[in-house]
Design a protein around this motif. Structure first.
Motif, PDB file in Angstrom:
ATOM      1  N   UNK A   1      29.901  30.182  38.940  1.00 45.06           N
ATOM      2  CA  UNK A   1      28.667  30.633  38.407  1.00 45.06           C
ATOM      3  C   UNK A   1      27.983  31.142  39.666  1.00 45.06           C
ATOM      4  N   UNK A   2      28.306  30.575  40.936  1.00 44.23           N
ATOM      5  CA  UNK A   2      27.714  30.941  42.209  1.00 44.23           C
ATOM      6  C   UNK A   2      28.413  32.418  42.734  1.00 44.23           C
ATOM      7  N   UNK A   3      29.414  32.679  42.047  1.00 46.36           N
ATOM      8  CA  UNK A   3      29.864  34.110  42.344  1.00 46.36           C
ATOM      9  C   UNK A   3      31.065  34.209  43.332  1.00 46.36           C
ATOM     10  N   UNK A   4      31.461  32.954  43.742  1.00 43.59           N
ATOM     11  CA  UNK A   4      32.515  32.700  44.902  1.00 43.59           C
ATOM     12  C   UNK A   4      33.993  33.052  44.295  1.00 43.59           C
ATOM     13  N   UNK A   5      34.145  33.156  43.191  1.00 40.84           N
ATOM     14  CA  UNK A   5      35.606  33.650  42.720  1.00 40.84           C
ATOM     15  C   UNK A   5      35.457  34.900  42.074  1.00 40.84           C
TER      16      UNK A   5
ATOM     17  N   UNK B   1      41.404  41.231  44.349  1.00 37.27           N
ATOM     18  CA  UNK B   1      40.248  42.023  44.963  1.00 37.27           C
ATOM     19  C   UNK B   1      40.467  42.279  46.361  1.00 37.27           C
ATOM     20  N   UNK B   2      39.878  43.439  47.014  1.00 42.33           N
ATOM     21  CA  UNK B   2      39.832  43.653  48.448  1.00 42.33           C
ATOM     22  C   UNK B   2      39.181  42.665  49.246  1.00 42.33           C
ATOM     23  N   UNK B   3      38.479  41.931  48.828  1.00 41.55           N
ATOM     24  CA  UNK B   3      37.528  41.059  49.703  1.00 41.55           C
ATOM     25  C   UNK B   3      36.921  40.046  48.551  1.00 41.55           C
ATOM     26  N   UNK B   4      37.291  38.695  48.657  1.00 44.22           N
ATOM     27  CA  UNK B   4      36.647  37.718  47.862  1.00 44.22           C
ATOM     28  C   UNK B   4      37.568  36.606  47.488  1.00 44.22           C
ATOM     29  N   UNK B   5      37.063  35.737  46.672  1.00 45.19           N
ATOM     30  CA  UNK B   5      37.723  34.426  46.543  1.00 45.19           C
ATOM     31  C   UNK B   5      38.675  34.542  45.301  1.00 45.19           C
ATOM     32  N   UNK B   6      39.711  33.885  45.329  1.00 42.45           N
ATOM     33  CA  UNK B   6      40.900  33.902  44.317  1.00 42.45           C
ATOM     34  C   UNK B   6      41.163  32.202  44.284  1.00 42.45           C
ATOM     35  N   UNK B   7      40.923  31.717  42.968  1.00 36.18           N
ATOM     36  CA  UNK B   7      41.272  30.487  42.762  1.00 36.18           C
ATOM     37  C   UNK B   7      42.537  30.238  42.179  1.00 36.18           C
ATOM     38  N   UNK B   8      43.470  29.260  42.539  1.00 38.19           N
ATOM     39  CA  UNK B   8      44.503  28.889  41.881  1.00 38.19           C
ATOM     40  C   UNK B   8      44.655  27.462  41.787  1.00 38.19           C
TER      41      UNK B   8
END
Ligand code: MRU
Length: 345
Positions: free
Chosen positions: A226-230, A149-156
């Protein structure tokens, strides 16, 4: 660049990943047996790094041999390869590297090469694998970076970074590339029980590069999603079967299911050396079971009651149906994976 492993005239120097992030110390492996030992004890870990470490292990074994001819060396070469192959069963990069050395050795036998040539050519091959691994990480990083994404959370999950490769990383290479192209990525790193590769290693190396990183406990991912952070998930792999099913650090499967439930893209980044076209599907991937002590104890402190049952599979298998795309140095693959992988092979 973070020096995961480095060839020196005295042996292979490994950053000790069991001590990070509190201590930055190094272990010098001066024999092939010591290289096997650092792989087993996870001083070095991560599929691509294990493969290249084994290649250097073969190079040390050849260098130390007292054999006068390649014919005399042949049984010793088999012993060296067998010892290195016995270290960890899941990461196919280990077997890929050893097979590559065996093919080279067969060529050298056919050429009736002298022992000095054998020593030199095996070391040159190991150096080539090292350089190719960094180049592969950069290439897959570029393919994957555009899908972030151009901006946002990425989970690894786990550590699929510079520390798991010869440099730059696979999943973290994708993130590095995205950040280098100006994307505003906030990384969420699963702590990755029981060995804590996420909390200790991913956090350490991303902070080293000044990338915004937050460690979460493994059981927090669903709530953050669920909170929209990822906005995306990107992980590495230890072995990708011919149908796109793949093995990666235990807990990856949980994350894949969560991502699907929340409509979040789930990406896998791995070099071609992680793809195992001989393994038809994920059920056929051997899963390493490690010592119960990794679960019962942490930092020398006992956490569980004496005698309790313990289960410690180091990896799990994620079916291909959960995977949005696979990034390799050859390009990006999408479903149907059996066809896409066969075509790219
Ligand atoms: O047990 P480890 O730490 O060797 O497991 C490592 C992983 O599962 C990584 O995600 C995988 O090897 C990919 S590394 C680029």
């Amino acid at each position: 660049m973070i020096p995961t492993l480095e060839w020196t005239p005295k042996g292979v120097n490994f950053i000790d990943q069991t001590k990070l992030p509190l201590e930055e110390t190094y272990v010098l492996a001066t024999s092939y047996e010591e290289v096997a030992d650092v792989i087993v004890t996870m001083v070095v870990r991560g599929a691509p790094a294990i493969g290249v470490a084994a290649a250097y292990g073969v190079a040390i074994g050849a260098k130390d041999s007292k054999a006068a001819t390649i014919a005399d060396f042949a049984p010793e070469f088999e012993t060296i390869c067998a010892k290195l192959a016995s270290t960890r069963p899941t990461a196919v990069n280990l077997f890929w590297a050893i097979d590559r050395m065996k093919k080279l050795f067969a060529t050298l036998v056919a050429e009736k090469a002298s022992m000095s040539t054998v020593k030199e050519r095996i070391l040159t091959e190991a150096h080539a694998m090292y350089e190719e691994d960094i180049a592969a990480c950069k290439a897959m990083g570029a393919f994957g970076g555009v899908r972030m994404p151009d901006a946002g959370g990425v989970l690894t999950h786990c550590n699929a970074g510079a520390l798991a490769t010869c440099g730059y990383g696979t999943a973290l290479g994708v993130i590095r590339s995205a950040v280098e192209h100006g994307k505003k990525i906030k990384v969420y790193a699963d702590e990755t029980r029981p060995f804590l590769q996420g909390a200790r290693l991913t956090a350490w190396e991303l902070m080293h590069d000044g990338i915004d990183t937050t460690v979460i406990c493994d059981n927090m991912a669903a709530s953050l999603m669920r909170a929209g952070k990822i906005q995306a998930v990107v992980v590495g792999a230890d072995r990708i079967a011919a149908n796109g099913d793949f093995a990666n650090k235990i807990g990856t499967y949980n994350v894949a299911i969560l991502a699907k439930e929340h409509g979040i893209p789930f990406y896998v980044a791995a070099p071609w050396s992680t793809i195992d076209m001989k393994t038809p599907n994920g059920e056929a991937i051997p899963i390493e079971e490690r010592s119960p002590v990794e679960v019962t104890h942490h930092g020398g402190k006992q956490l569980t009651p004496n005698g309790v049952g313990i289960c410690n599979p180091a990896f799990d298998m994620t079916p291909a149906k959960y995977v949005t795309a696979i990034f390799t140095e050859r390009g990006t693959l999408e479903a149907p994976y059996r066809e896409a992988l066969a075509k790219m092979a």
